[in-house]
Write a protein that holds these residues in place. Structure first.
Motif, short mmCIF file in Angstrom:
data_model
loop_
_atom_site.label_atom_id
_atom_site.label_comp_id
_atom_site.label_asym_id
_atom_site.label_seq_id
_atom_site.Cartn_x
_atom_site.Cartn_y
_atom_site.Cartn_z
N UNK A 1 -7.32 -6.10 1.12
CA UNK A 1 -7.91 -5.36 2.24
C UNK A 1 -9.33 -5.83 2.51
N UNK A 2 -9.73 -5.74 3.78
CA UNK A 2 -11.12 -6.05 4.12
C UNK A 2 -12.03 -4.94 3.60
N UNK A 3 -11.59 -3.70 3.85
CA UNK A 3 -12.36 -2.55 3.39
C UNK A 3 -11.47 -1.75 2.45
N UNK A 4 -11.93 -1.51 1.24
CA UNK A 4 -11.12 -0.64 0.41
C UNK A 4 -11.99 0.36 -0.34
N UNK A 5 -11.63 1.61 -0.14
CA UNK A 5 -12.39 2.72 -0.71
C UNK A 5 -11.48 3.39 -1.73
#
Ligand SMILES: Nc1ncnc2c1ncn2[C@@H]1O[C@H](COP(=O)(O)OP(=O)(O)OP(=O)(O)O)[C@@H](O)[C@H]1O
Ligand SMILES: [Mg+2]
Lengths: 234, 330
Positions: free
Chosen positions: A2-6
């Protein structure tokens, strides 16, 4: 990846914890929409990503780098831009000066980016010498949007871009979001107009009480009767 | 005609002269308020300090054997402006920044600046004494007289007054250029307008804060020096000048540099009009009205001049609290 993973994000204002163990992941080129009731922590979520809050647990990874706790002033360097829900323009600066401020962190020539923004928002070009404070709500929203685009972000965080706009302007804004997304920009957007927003979303996140309530594709959330009953007003 | 020349000299010119001084001071106060959100009470004593530094540099120039047709204090002013700017940044680092970082409220910052002003006053008196000095070391002050065809009385301007007008005009244009054409100047307006958005946008607040102290400090030094050249260098200069400068800042609209300039001239002109002896202008009209005007007809006596900025301030705060240029509300 993922580009952004929280992962397991716990964050809040000072001592007060608002978000508890929240997960969220967006792939490159996706539109992610965060919906939920008032006070659910949607804005707080974007602020946490943008380094404006105390993160007490979990991690935020962007493009392979751990950005947890990196302050907002530095995030332009990571090509993340944020458009807050309110007070999102410099009211006494002209439209063009607002856009120039968006590029403050860049030392290279940005005239081609300026042209690109004016292409997306042609109205702004006519108004470029006018103070942003004199514009209508929808036009101001476009200036705020344009300001964020000046760093040519990989990820743009939008907090209720259609709040208080007429239905006509609302669809213009959604239209622009799609257009910008088509140029390869990943979008994470909080929206009150959940139905329209989920309709353009690749992924949807329903937050309630500072926690993940539902996570699915936009279409599946729209089709989910429970989500519809509790969060989309039937 | 003589009466008109007298009016021009004593009401208009003297109002513009003191107005220019107020404007130069108020630009700094308004910028500091716009960026740092507190009323900088040490501004008056920064002006006095700047004037002392100019004198010191002028004496240095003289001791190096330099002579010039223009007062040495004027040449001393430029290094003194740089020095005052540096000292202003140093004070920020020592006193204001730690408070800012600790999240101090504006009233705490104001008290800190009162502390700085008292400290400056003490230091200036220790090193500069308490008596008035002339900024003209060496050459005397040049006086220019302009004769009008119909009048026996000339329009009188002194060298420091001419320097003051030229310097103020250059400053206004330079400031306008800086604020509207340069990256840092626009960033300064952005921070003053919306500090939260400015930091979200990645604007480096530190640079903006430095620029604010550099401009504020340098212009305070210039205003103090030019005022002292026009009158005399007194260690208590700040006492009479701080209030009109704050009045000019508020009248112009807090945080608005152009407003500060307009406010400075407005307060200066109001002061000189209020203490002007109007009977000189009215006496030639006595036959027309068929009355005798008293020999002294000023709105307020000169000793009470300081009352004028107070009155203007109160009127503005009641009827237009945002000032002429729509500034921030206190
Ligand atoms: N600056 C702040 N300081 C302290 N608490 C805050 C702050 N901002 C928001 N909160 C609290 O955090 C919680 C979540 O607020 P948030 O703004 O994230 O809600 P939201 O989901 O964006 O709601 P809305 O749809 O109304 O915008 C609320 O209980 C709110 O009271
Ligand atoms: Mg919100």
């Amino acid at each position: 990846m993922s580009l952004l993973s929280i992962d397991g994000l716990t964050a809040g204002y000072g001592q007060m914890t608002i978000l508890r163990d929240v997960d969220m992941a967006l792939d490159e080129g996706e539109i992610g929409v965060i919906v939920g009731p008032n006070g659910a922590g949607k804005s707080t979520m974007l602020k946490a990503i943008f380094g404006m809050l105390t993160v007490t647990g979990g991690s935020i990874t962007f493009d392979g780098t751990d950005i947890t706790g990196i302050r907002s002033e530095k995030l332009a360097g990571h090509r993340i831009a944020y458009v807050p829900q309110e007070n999102n323009v410099f009211a006494s600066l002209t439209v063009e000066e607002n856009l120039e401020m968006g590029a403050y962190t860049r030392r290279d020539d940005v005239s081609h980016v300026l042209d690109h923004v004016y292409e997306i928002f042609p109205d702004m070009k006519d108004k470029r010498r006018q103070p942003a404070g004199e514009l209508s709500g929808g036009q101001r929203q476009m200036v705020a949007f344009g300001r964020a685009l000046m760093i040519e972000p990989k990820l743009i965080l939008l907090d209720e871009p259609t709040a208080g706009l007429s239905p006509m302007f609302m669809s213009v804004i959604f239209d622009r979001v799609i257009a910008i997304n088509r140029t390869g920009v990943t979008v994470a957007m909080v929206e009150q107009n959940a139905k329209q927003a989920l309709a353009i979303a690749h992924k949807g996140f329903v937050l309630a009480g500072g926690q993940n309530s539902y996570t699915d594709t936009g279409q599946n959330l729209l089709d989910n009767p429970e989500v519809a009953r509790s969060f989309l007003g039937g | 005609m003589n009466a008109l020349v007298f009016f021009f000299d004593n009401a208009i010119l003297s109002g513009l002269i003191i107005g220019a001084i107020y404007a130069l001071g108020a630009i700094g106060v308004t910028l500091i308020f716009g960026i740092l959100r507190f009323a900088h009470f040490a501004h008056g004593d920064m002006m006095t300090m700047g004037a002392f530094l100019s004198l010191i540099f002028a004496v240095l120039l003289q001791s190096m054997g330099i002579h010039s047709p223009i007062a040495l204090a004027f040449f001393g002013m430029f290094p003194a402006m740089a020095a005052t700017a540096l000292i202003a940044i140093l004070f920020d680092k020592l006193f204001y920044k730690p408070l800012r970082d600790a999240g101090a409220r504006p009233v705490v910052m104001v008290m800190a600046s009162v502390g700085v002003t008292l400290m400056l006053q003490g230091v200036l008196r220790v090193f500069g004494g308490v008596s008035a000095r002339s900024m003209y070391i060496g050459s005397p002050k040049a006086i220019f007289q302009f004769h009008l065809p119909d009048a026996t009385r000339p329009i009188v301007l002194t060298e420091p007054q001419i320097i003051l007008f030229v310097f103020t005009a250059v400053t206004v244009f330079a400031l306008h250029y800086f604020l509207t054409r340069t990256r840092l100047g626009k960033a300064m307006r952005a921070v003053s307008d919306n500090p939260d958005l400015a930091s979200i946008t990645g604007i480096d607040i530190r640079h903006v804060v430095w620029a604010t102290w550099i401009i504020g400090g340098a212009l305070a030094c210039a205003a103090g020096t030019l005022l002292s050249m026009d009158v005399a260098l007194k260690p208590d200069l700040s006492f009479n000048i701080l209030l009109p400068i704050f009045a000019a800042t508020i009248v112009g609209g807090i945080g608005q540099p152009y407003g500060a300039i307009a406010g400075g001239f407005l307060v200066g002109l109001c002061e000189s009009f209020a203490v002007f002896n109007w009977s000189i202008l009215l006496r030639p009209l006595e036959p027309m009205f068929g009355v005798d005007f008293p020999s002294s007809l000023a709105i307020v006596p000169t000793e009470y001049k300081l009352m004028i900025p107070f009155v203007i301030l109160i009127i503005v705060l009641i009827y237009r609290p945002t000032g002429i240029f729509k500034g921030k509300v206190l």
